[in-house]
Design a protein around this motif. Structure first.
Motif, PDB file in Angstrom:
ATOM      1  N   LEU A  24       0.176  -4.744  -9.966  1.00  0.00           N
ATOM      2  CA  LEU A  24       1.043  -3.918  -9.309  1.00  0.00           C
ATOM      3  C   LEU A  24       0.542  -3.740  -7.816  1.00  0.00           C
ATOM      4  CD1 LEU A  24       0.960  -1.261 -12.414  1.00  0.00           C
ATOM      5  CD2 LEU A  24       2.849  -2.915 -11.588  1.00  0.00           C
ATOM      6  N   ASP A  25       1.659  -3.352  -6.898  1.00  0.00           N
ATOM      7  CA  ASP A  25       1.146  -2.726  -5.726  1.00  0.00           C
ATOM      8  C   ASP A  25       1.117  -1.285  -5.850  1.00  0.00           C
ATOM      9  OD1 ASP A  25       3.692  -1.518  -5.584  1.00  0.00           O
ATOM     10  OD2 ASP A  25       4.930  -3.258  -4.654  1.00  0.00           O
ATOM     11  N   SER A  26       0.440  -0.633  -4.666  1.00  0.00           N
ATOM     12  CA  SER A  26       0.056   0.859  -4.683  1.00  0.00           C
ATOM     13  C   SER A  26       1.108   1.576  -5.088  1.00  0.00           C
ATOM     14  CB  SER A  26      -0.665   1.057  -3.162  1.00  0.00           C
ATOM     15  OG  SER A  26      -1.743   0.628  -2.982  1.00  0.00           O
ATOM     16  N   LYS A  27       2.630   1.461  -4.419  1.00  0.00           N
ATOM     17  CA  LYS A  27       3.566   2.091  -4.792  1.00  0.00           C
ATOM     18  C   LYS A  27       3.998   2.255  -6.325  1.00  0.00           C
ATOM     19  CE  LYS A  27       8.474   3.081  -3.207  1.00  0.00           C
ATOM     20  NZ  LYS A  27       9.510   2.338  -2.181  1.00  0.00           N
ATOM     21  N   GLN A  28       4.025   1.018  -6.941  1.00  0.00           N
ATOM     22  CA  GLN A  28       4.255   1.053  -8.155  1.00  0.00           C
ATOM     23  C   GLN A  28       3.175   1.923  -9.298  1.00  0.00           C
ATOM     24  OE1 GLN A  28       4.270  -3.161  -8.266  1.00  0.00           O
ATOM     25  NE2 GLN A  28       6.430  -3.214  -8.841  1.00  0.00           N
ATOM     26  N   LYS A  29       2.004   1.512  -8.679  1.00  0.00           N
ATOM     27  CA  LYS A  29       0.696   2.455  -9.279  1.00  0.00           C
ATOM     28  C   LYS A  29       1.003   3.783  -9.270  1.00  0.00           C
ATOM     29  CE  LYS A  29      -2.861  -0.898  -9.285  1.00  0.00           C
ATOM     30  NZ  LYS A  29      -4.289  -1.184  -8.919  1.00  0.00           N
ATOM     31  N   LEU A  30       1.583   4.298  -8.185  1.00  0.00           N
ATOM     32  CA  LEU A  30       1.798   5.857  -7.958  1.00  0.00           C
ATOM     33  C   LEU A  30       2.761   6.261  -8.814  1.00  0.00           C
ATOM     34  CD1 LEU A  30       1.410   6.276  -4.069  1.00  0.00           C
ATOM     35  CD2 LEU A  30       0.032   7.139  -5.883  1.00  0.00           C
ATOM     36  N   VAL A  31       3.907   5.582  -8.672  1.00  0.00           N
ATOM     37  CA  VAL A  31       4.977   5.917  -9.830  1.00  0.00           C
ATOM     38  C   VAL A  31       4.714   5.934 -11.328  1.00  0.00           C
ATOM     39  CG1 VAL A  31       7.174   5.178 -10.591  1.00  0.00           C
ATOM     40  CG2 VAL A  31       6.856   4.829  -8.168  1.00  0.00           C
ATOM     41  N   ILE A  32       3.831   5.150 -11.670  1.00  0.00           N
ATOM     42  CA  ILE A  32       3.318   4.833 -13.204  1.00  0.00           C
ATOM     43  C   ILE A  32       2.573   6.168 -13.271  1.00  0.00           C
ATOM     44  CG2 ILE A  32       2.121   3.745 -14.894  1.00  0.00           C
ATOM     45  CD1 ILE A  32       3.225   1.378 -13.597  1.00  0.00           C
ATOM     46  N   ALA A  33       1.399   6.461 -12.182  1.00  0.00           N
ATOM     47  CA  ALA A  33       0.505   7.554 -12.567  1.00  0.00           C
ATOM     48  C   ALA A  33       1.378   8.882 -12.476  1.00  0.00           C
ATOM     49  CB  ALA A  33      -0.378   7.550 -11.287  1.00  0.00           C
ATOM     50  N   GLU A  34       2.293   8.994 -11.768  1.00  0.00           N
ATOM     51  CA  GLU A  34       3.220  10.340 -11.840  1.00  0.00           C
ATOM     52  C   GLU A  34       3.984  10.590 -13.370  1.00  0.00           C
ATOM     53  OE1 GLU A  34       4.636  12.250  -7.812  1.00  0.00           O
ATOM     54  OE2 GLU A  34       5.741  10.219  -8.225  1.00  0.00           O
ATOM     55  N   ARG A  35       4.446   9.284 -13.859  1.00  0.00           N
ATOM     56  CA  ARG A  35       4.722   9.180 -15.054  1.00  0.00           C
ATOM     57  C   ARG A  35       3.705   9.714 -16.226  1.00  0.00           C
ATOM     58  NH1 ARG A  35       9.039   8.077 -18.692  1.00  0.00           N
ATOM     59  NH2 ARG A  35      10.231   9.332 -17.018  1.00  0.00           N
ATOM     60  N   LEU A  36       2.488   9.112 -15.922  1.00  0.00           N
ATOM     61  CA  LEU A  36       1.652   9.334 -17.116  1.00  0.00           C
ATOM     62  C   LEU A  36       0.964  10.866 -17.025  1.00  0.00           C
ATOM     63  CD1 LEU A  36      -0.694   6.278 -16.466  1.00  0.00           C
ATOM     64  CD2 LEU A  36       0.785   6.554 -18.362  1.00  0.00           C
ATOM     65  N   ASP A  37       0.986  11.502 -15.822  1.00  0.00           N
ATOM     66  CA  ASP A  37       0.727  13.065 -15.772  1.00  0.00           C
ATOM     67  C   ASP A  37       1.735  13.576 -16.417  1.00  0.00           C
ATOM     68  OD1 ASP A  37      -0.892  14.774 -14.761  1.00  0.00           O
ATOM     69  OD2 ASP A  37      -0.160  14.934 -12.964  1.00  0.00           O
ATOM     70  N   GLN A  38       3.004  13.330 -16.164  1.00  0.00           N
ATOM     71  CA  GLN A  38       4.141  14.015 -16.884  1.00  0.00           C
ATOM     72  C   GLN A  38       3.998  13.934 -18.348  1.00  0.00           C
ATOM     73  OE1 GLN A  38       7.472  12.304 -14.991  1.00  0.00           O
ATOM     74  NE2 GLN A  38       7.001  13.282 -13.162  1.00  0.00           N
ATOM     75  N   SER A  51     -13.590  -3.042  -6.534  1.00  0.00           N
ATOM     76  CA  SER A  51     -13.018  -4.443  -6.530  1.00  0.00           C
ATOM     77  C   SER A  51     -12.388  -5.181  -5.665  1.00  0.00           C
ATOM     78  CB  SER A  51     -12.184  -4.597  -8.090  1.00  0.00           C
ATOM     79  OG  SER A  51     -11.116  -3.760  -8.040  1.00  0.00           O
ATOM     80  N   SER A  52     -11.413  -4.314  -4.955  1.00  0.00           N
ATOM     81  CA  SER A  52     -10.735  -4.668  -3.865  1.00  0.00           C
ATOM     82  C   SER A  52     -10.212  -3.512  -2.980  1.00  0.00           C
ATOM     83  CB  SER A  52      -9.210  -5.603  -4.304  1.00  0.00           C
ATOM     84  OG  SER A  52      -8.500  -4.371  -5.044  1.00  0.00           O
ATOM     85  N   PRO A  53      -9.994  -3.666  -1.699  1.00  0.00           N
ATOM     86  CA  PRO A  53      -9.476  -2.825  -0.714  1.00  0.00           C
ATOM     87  C   PRO A  53      -8.094  -1.952  -1.383  1.00  0.00           C
ATOM     88  CG  PRO A  53      -9.966  -4.736   0.656  1.00  0.00           C
ATOM     89  CD  PRO A  53     -10.093  -5.053  -0.885  1.00  0.00           C
ATOM     90  N   GLY A  54      -7.269  -2.973  -1.917  1.00  0.00           N
ATOM     91  CA  GLY A  54      -6.171  -2.311  -2.724  1.00  0.00           C
ATOM     92  C   GLY A  54      -6.476  -1.697  -3.677  1.00  0.00           C
ATOM     93  N   ASP A  55      -7.450  -1.905  -4.648  1.00  0.00           N
ATOM     94  CA  ASP A  55      -7.581  -0.965  -5.727  1.00  0.00           C
ATOM     95  C   ASP A  55      -8.109   0.406  -5.068  1.00  0.00           C
ATOM     96  OD1 ASP A  55      -6.843  -1.661  -8.501  1.00  0.00           O
ATOM     97  OD2 ASP A  55      -9.029  -1.458  -9.012  1.00  0.00           O
ATOM     98  N   PHE A  56      -9.248   0.123  -4.228  1.00  0.00           N
ATOM     99  CA  PHE A  56      -9.693   1.531  -3.646  1.00  0.00           C
ATOM    100  C   PHE A  56      -8.553   2.466  -3.031  1.00  0.00           C
ATOM    101  CE2 PHE A  56     -10.906   4.079  -0.136  1.00  0.00           C
ATOM    102  CZ  PHE A  56     -12.311   4.574  -0.471  1.00  0.00           C
ATOM    103  N   LYS A  57      -7.626   1.743  -2.388  1.00  0.00           N
ATOM    104  CA  LYS A  57      -6.192   2.651  -1.958  1.00  0.00           C
ATOM    105  C   LYS A  57      -5.613   3.232  -3.006  1.00  0.00           C
ATOM    106  CE  LYS A  57      -2.295   2.152   0.888  1.00  0.00           C
ATOM    107  NZ  LYS A  57      -1.210   1.352   1.511  1.00  0.00           N
ATOM    108  N   SER A  58      -5.112   2.528  -3.901  1.00  0.00           N
ATOM    109  CA  SER A  58      -4.422   2.911  -5.163  1.00  0.00           C
ATOM    110  C   SER A  58      -5.221   4.148  -5.763  1.00  0.00           C
ATOM    111  CB  SER A  58      -4.260   1.834  -6.152  1.00  0.00           C
ATOM    112  OG  SER A  58      -3.620   0.876  -5.803  1.00  0.00           O
ATOM    113  N   ALA A  85     -16.559   4.508  -5.674  1.00  0.00           N
ATOM    114  CA  ALA A  85     -15.609   5.195  -6.599  1.00  0.00           C
ATOM    115  C   ALA A  85     -15.613   6.893  -6.063  1.00  0.00           C
ATOM    116  CB  ALA A  85     -16.301   5.053  -7.882  1.00  0.00           C
ATOM    117  N   ALA A  86     -16.823   7.358  -5.900  1.00  0.00           N
ATOM    118  CA  ALA A  86     -16.965   8.724  -5.449  1.00  0.00           C
ATOM    119  C   ALA A  86     -16.016   8.985  -4.057  1.00  0.00           C
ATOM    120  CB  ALA A  86     -18.226   9.110  -5.084  1.00  0.00           C
ATOM    121  N   GLU A  87     -16.081   7.965  -3.218  1.00  0.00           N
ATOM    122  CA  GLU A  87     -15.370   8.244  -2.093  1.00  0.00           C
ATOM    123  C   GLU A  87     -13.599   8.005  -2.315  1.00  0.00           C
ATOM    124  OE1 GLU A  87     -14.055   8.521   2.110  1.00  0.00           O
ATOM    125  OE2 GLU A  87     -16.163   9.017   0.883  1.00  0.00           O
ATOM    126  N   ALA A  88     -13.519   7.095  -3.350  1.00  0.00           N
ATOM    127  CA  ALA A  88     -12.093   6.936  -3.573  1.00  0.00           C
ATOM    128  C   ALA A  88     -11.471   8.497  -4.411  1.00  0.00           C
ATOM    129  CB  ALA A  88     -11.759   5.599  -4.400  1.00  0.00           C
TER     130      ALA A  88
END
Length: 390
Positions: A24-38, A51-58, A85-88
């Protein structure tokens, strides 16, 4: 009597995303995360930051937007992992670091080329270091399912002293039988000094099709967190299915266990994750599969039409499905045909139904499934004149 709360730890965005082809890209992860919260998930494992810059950003972005759930980042028992992880997680309202190490004889000997005492030292150091960044630290004993119980208890006791708030007891390879996994939880509850200071967690894989059964056995025997994914996606054969454990606990109030999940969002969440990950949900998947509330056998259809509970233990609306499906096939009976005919505008008498049913069987023998447009053709082909009630 009030129910005991079982926390739902969702790892769709971490363990679930490890499925080949499901990135998943970061945008898709954000959408799913919001739904999981709901949805009411208690903990969202947002990723593996180092594991990767993309995972850190997400993980970083998810930490900013999640309003209710704890946001968790995974690490190995490596200081750099924990720092990243603490920084993320620095923007999370409720951050959790999930750190750990393999504890089975196989992992200690062949993965780490180490000894039980050295692994214990690494576990303690990782938890203590994580504790300097966040209050909520979860420790995972990887391959706990195949770890000797006495040694596992020793590790658990040590990491509780170091500050762990949650103890993840993973059946990493999906090896355990439900009785065995439940007994492991019971052993830890009874033999780990200070166990009341931490929460036991189930993290089960589905290699033998036992992930859900093992997780339920785990909470029956004292665990109060289940780690799971939407649709049961995950490494190899997948993880414990969130929708399954939630509805099992809800359908068995005698267990005196429940979650805070809004079950009416289960089906739409399943569809969302399926679409964004490109992972089709198998039709016969429990709770959210397209056939979960579909009936094609005449005997079953007749029973459901008369009283839904005859063949359904869950009301479809409770998981966000509009209604049960009466699917017309060559195995369907007159009751199902009359029911579907009425849905499209025909109130059939017994004589009319007998006539139409003969025509219906001719159609049904040629097609896998009869749809609404076919019903009109079947009625028009019947020798008896039938008027629409529409």
């Amino acid at each position: 009597m009030s129910m005991d709360k079982v926390d739902i730890f969702d790892t769709t965005l971490r363990d679930g995303e490890q499925v080949p082809g499901c990135k998943l890209d970061s945008k898709q992860k954000l959408v799913i995360a919001e739904r999981l919260d709901q949805l009411g998930v208690d903990i969202i494992e947002a990723g593996f930051p180092i594991s990767s810059p993309g995972d850190f950003k997400s993980v970083n972005e998810i930490a900013k937007i999640v309003k209710e759930a704890t946001v968790c980042g995974l690490t190995r028992s490596v200081r750099k992992d924990i720092e990243v992880a603490a920084e993320a997680l620095k923007y999370a309202k409720k951050p959790r670091i999930h750190t750990g190490i393999g504890t089975s004889e196989s992992h200690i000997k062949y993965k780490f080329n180490s000894t039980p005492d050295k692994i214990l030292e690494r576990a303690i150091d990782a938890v203590k270091y994580a504790k300097t960044f966040v209050e909520d630290v979860e420790f995972y004993a990887e391959d706990a399912g195949r770890t000797d119980n006495e040694y596992l208890a020793r590790v658990c006791e040590a990491v509780i002293k170091a500050g762990a708030t949650v103890l993840n007891i993973p059946d990493t390879t999906g090896y355990c039988l439900p009785e065995e996994y439940g007994a492991k939880m019971k052993y830890l509850k009874e033999n780990v000094k200070g166990i009341e200071k931490a929460k036991l967690s189930c993290h089960c894989h589905n290699d033998l099709g036992l992930a859900t059964a093992n997780s339920i056995s785990g909470v029956i025997n004292g665990a109060r967190q289940i780690e799971c994914t939407i649709n049961g996606i995950g490494e190899r054969a997948g993880n414990t299915s969130l929708e399954e454990v939630v509805m099992i606990l809800r359908q068995h109030p005698d267990l005196n266990l429940d979650t805070d999940i809004n079950s009416k969002l289960l089906y739409s969440t399943s569809q969302m994750v399926s679409h964004k990950m490109g992972m089709v949900v198998q039709p016969n998947k429990a709770i959210v599969g397209s056939n979960a509330f579909a009936h094609s056998s005449g005997i079953h259809q007749d029973g459901v039409i008369k009283k839904r509970e005859t063949y359904e233990i869950i009301d479809p609306e409770d998981v966000g499905v509009n209604e049960s499906s009466i699917v017309l096939t060559a195995r369907s009976g007159r009751a199902a045909l009359a029911y579907r005919a009425k849905k499209v505008g025909y109130e059939l008498t017994k004589v009319q139904l007998d006539s139409v049913y003969t025509e219906f069987l001719k159609f049904a023998d040629q097609k896998k499934e009869i749809v609404d447009t076919d019903i009109h053709q079947i009625i028009e082909a019947s020798p008896i004149n039938i008027e629409s009630i529409a």
